[in-house]
Design an enzyme around this catalytic site. Sequence first.
Site, mmCIF file in Angstrom:
data_model
loop_
_atom_site.group_PDB
_atom_site.id
_atom_site.type_symbol
_atom_site.label_atom_id
_atom_site.label_comp_id
_atom_site.label_asym_id
_atom_site.label_seq_id
_atom_site.Cartn_x
_atom_site.Cartn_y
_atom_site.Cartn_z
ATOM 1 N N TYR A 96 8.226 -17.315 -11.909
ATOM 2 C CA TYR A 96 8.488 -16.026 -12.584
ATOM 3 C C TYR A 96 8.547 -16.220 -14.111
ATOM 4 C CZ TYR A 96 10.920 -11.541 -13.393
ATOM 5 O OH TYR A 96 11.284 -10.286 -13.824
ATOM 6 N N LYS A 145 6.079 -14.669 -16.970
ATOM 7 C CA LYS A 145 6.593 -13.775 -18.013
ATOM 8 C C LYS A 145 6.390 -14.370 -19.414
ATOM 9 C CE LYS A 145 7.964 -10.406 -15.335
ATOM 10 N NZ LYS A 145 7.291 -9.100 -15.396
HETATM 11 P P1 NAP Z 1 11.110 -3.549 -8.322
HETATM 12 O O1 NAP Z 1 12.224 -2.628 -8.072
HETATM 13 O O2 NAP Z 1 10.837 -4.599 -7.316
HETATM 14 O O3 NAP Z 1 9.797 -2.689 -8.589
HETATM 15 C C1 NAP Z 1 8.559 -3.289 -8.796
HETATM 16 C C2 NAP Z 1 7.474 -2.322 -8.413
HETATM 17 O O4 NAP Z 1 6.194 -2.989 -8.583
HETATM 18 C C3 NAP Z 1 7.566 -1.896 -6.946
HETATM 19 O O5 NAP Z 1 7.334 -0.528 -6.836
HETATM 20 C C4 NAP Z 1 6.441 -2.692 -6.304
HETATM 21 O O6 NAP Z 1 5.864 -2.030 -5.187
HETATM 22 C C5 NAP Z 1 5.422 -2.749 -7.419
HETATM 23 N N1 NAP Z 1 4.433 -3.796 -7.197
HETATM 24 C C6 NAP Z 1 4.632 -5.024 -6.670
HETATM 25 N N2 NAP Z 1 3.460 -5.682 -6.586
HETATM 26 C C7 NAP Z 1 2.510 -4.843 -7.054
HETATM 27 C C8 NAP Z 1 1.103 -4.941 -7.201
HETATM 28 N N3 NAP Z 1 0.437 -6.049 -6.838
HETATM 29 N N4 NAP Z 1 0.423 -3.890 -7.733
HETATM 30 C C9 NAP Z 1 1.076 -2.770 -8.087
HETATM 31 N N5 NAP Z 1 2.402 -2.599 -7.951
HETATM 32 C C10 NAP Z 1 3.114 -3.632 -7.433
HETATM 33 O O7 NAP Z 1 11.321 -4.294 -9.704
HETATM 34 P P2 NAP Z 1 11.975 -3.801 -11.094
HETATM 35 O O8 NAP Z 1 13.287 -4.447 -11.207
HETATM 36 O O9 NAP Z 1 11.846 -2.345 -11.239
HETATM 37 O O10 NAP Z 1 10.995 -4.560 -12.097
HETATM 38 C C11 NAP Z 1 9.954 -3.925 -12.828
HETATM 39 C C12 NAP Z 1 9.416 -4.922 -13.858
HETATM 40 O O11 NAP Z 1 10.479 -5.313 -14.730
HETATM 41 C C13 NAP Z 1 8.877 -6.202 -13.251
HETATM 42 O O12 NAP Z 1 7.757 -6.637 -13.989
HETATM 43 C C14 NAP Z 1 10.026 -7.174 -13.411
HETATM 44 O O13 NAP Z 1 9.577 -8.501 -13.452
HETATM 45 C C15 NAP Z 1 10.585 -6.724 -14.741
HETATM 46 N N6 NAP Z 1 11.991 -7.096 -14.982
HETATM 47 C C16 NAP Z 1 12.996 -6.587 -14.234
HETATM 48 C C17 NAP Z 1 14.317 -6.933 -14.525
HETATM 49 C C18 NAP Z 1 15.491 -6.368 -13.785
HETATM 50 O O14 NAP Z 1 16.629 -6.724 -14.105
HETATM 51 N N7 NAP Z 1 15.318 -5.495 -12.805
HETATM 52 C C19 NAP Z 1 14.585 -7.820 -15.561
HETATM 53 C C20 NAP Z 1 13.539 -8.342 -16.296
HETATM 54 C C21 NAP Z 1 12.238 -7.956 -16.004
HETATM 55 P P3 NAP Z 1 6.197 -2.516 -3.674
HETATM 56 O O15 NAP Z 1 7.625 -2.416 -3.497
HETATM 57 O O16 NAP Z 1 5.447 -1.554 -2.822
HETATM 58 O O17 NAP Z 1 5.730 -3.928 -3.602
#
Ligand code: NAP
Length: 238
Positions: free
Chosen positions: A146, A150
């Site tokens: 990861y 990133k």
């Molecule tokens: P999340 O709740 O798991 O949502 C991610 C979304 O991306 C889900 O709707 C998922 O769909 C979709 N996805 C996964 N694989 C995909 C693909 N191949 N093509 C298109 N869509 C896809 O995660 P989140 O926490 O909202 O994270 C969103 C972004 O922020 C990510 O890039 C994550 O790395 C980043 N981030 C999050 C945090 C945090 O604290 N939450 C911190 C730092 C960075 P499915 O469920 O259908 O797979």
Amino acid sequence: MNPIAVVTGAQRGIGFGISSVLSQRGYTVVLCDVDEAGVRQASEQLPGSHFRVLDVQDFDAVAKVMATVEETVGPIAVLVNNAGINRDRMLHRLTESEWDEVLNVNLKGQFNCVRHVAPLMRQRRFGRIINISSASWQGNIGQANYAASKAGVIGLTKTAARELAPFNVTVNAICPGFIDSPMTRRLPPEAFERMMAKIPMGRIGTPEDVGRVVAFLASEDGAYVTGEVINVGGGMVL
Ligand code: NAP
């Protein structure tokens, strides 16, 4: 006509929060996600939005979806590369497929979208690309795949920013800290509490906290900001 914003991984979590904020600020949002039922339902909650089923790992599918958005919705002004996954495991146990899966979605997925949208923005001499990285890009135990993906996003962002600046296309990265989403709610309670203890502001971030920074970068107010990496983490990384 409202400006058009494409958001990947938009059916829930941060992607949906970004889509909601952009929709409230007058963008026509195109929500893209792999899960058809989920992304349809998410789009129904945002008046005037559209949705597309899209797996960002698939280079040809990305080309097709971006082309149909341009034909049927209009010119893409804003691209938010948000889709991301994690497959956390200590390095000595991490499998090849866990490495490949995470790199393919988080890094190649962003390349695929930039590759197909940037030429259009370049031609039109306008565009805003916002790539979602993570505070983990600097390294985090159990997240070699990861963190590498990133950190790669930051290299991609800074290169694209240099290449596209002469064409009035800005490219920036946002590093969310610890944000309330299905991804973080999957953590075991001890890990969740450990992360909470690292936040000087004392609260978990919301998807809209990230969405408002995206909206700034997309807006006229952000016109002269490019190649930046912006932490949105309540002081988690200082
Ligand atoms: P999340 O709740 O798991 O949502 C991610 C979304 O991306 C889900 O709707 C998922 O769909 C979709 N996805 C996964 N694989 C995909 C693909 N191949 N093509 C298109 N869509 C896809 O995660 P989140 O926490 O909202 O994270 C969103 C972004 O922020 C990510 O890039 C994550 O790395 C980043 N981030 C999050 C945090 C945090 O604290 N939450 C911190 C730092 C960075 P499915 O469920 O259908 O797979």
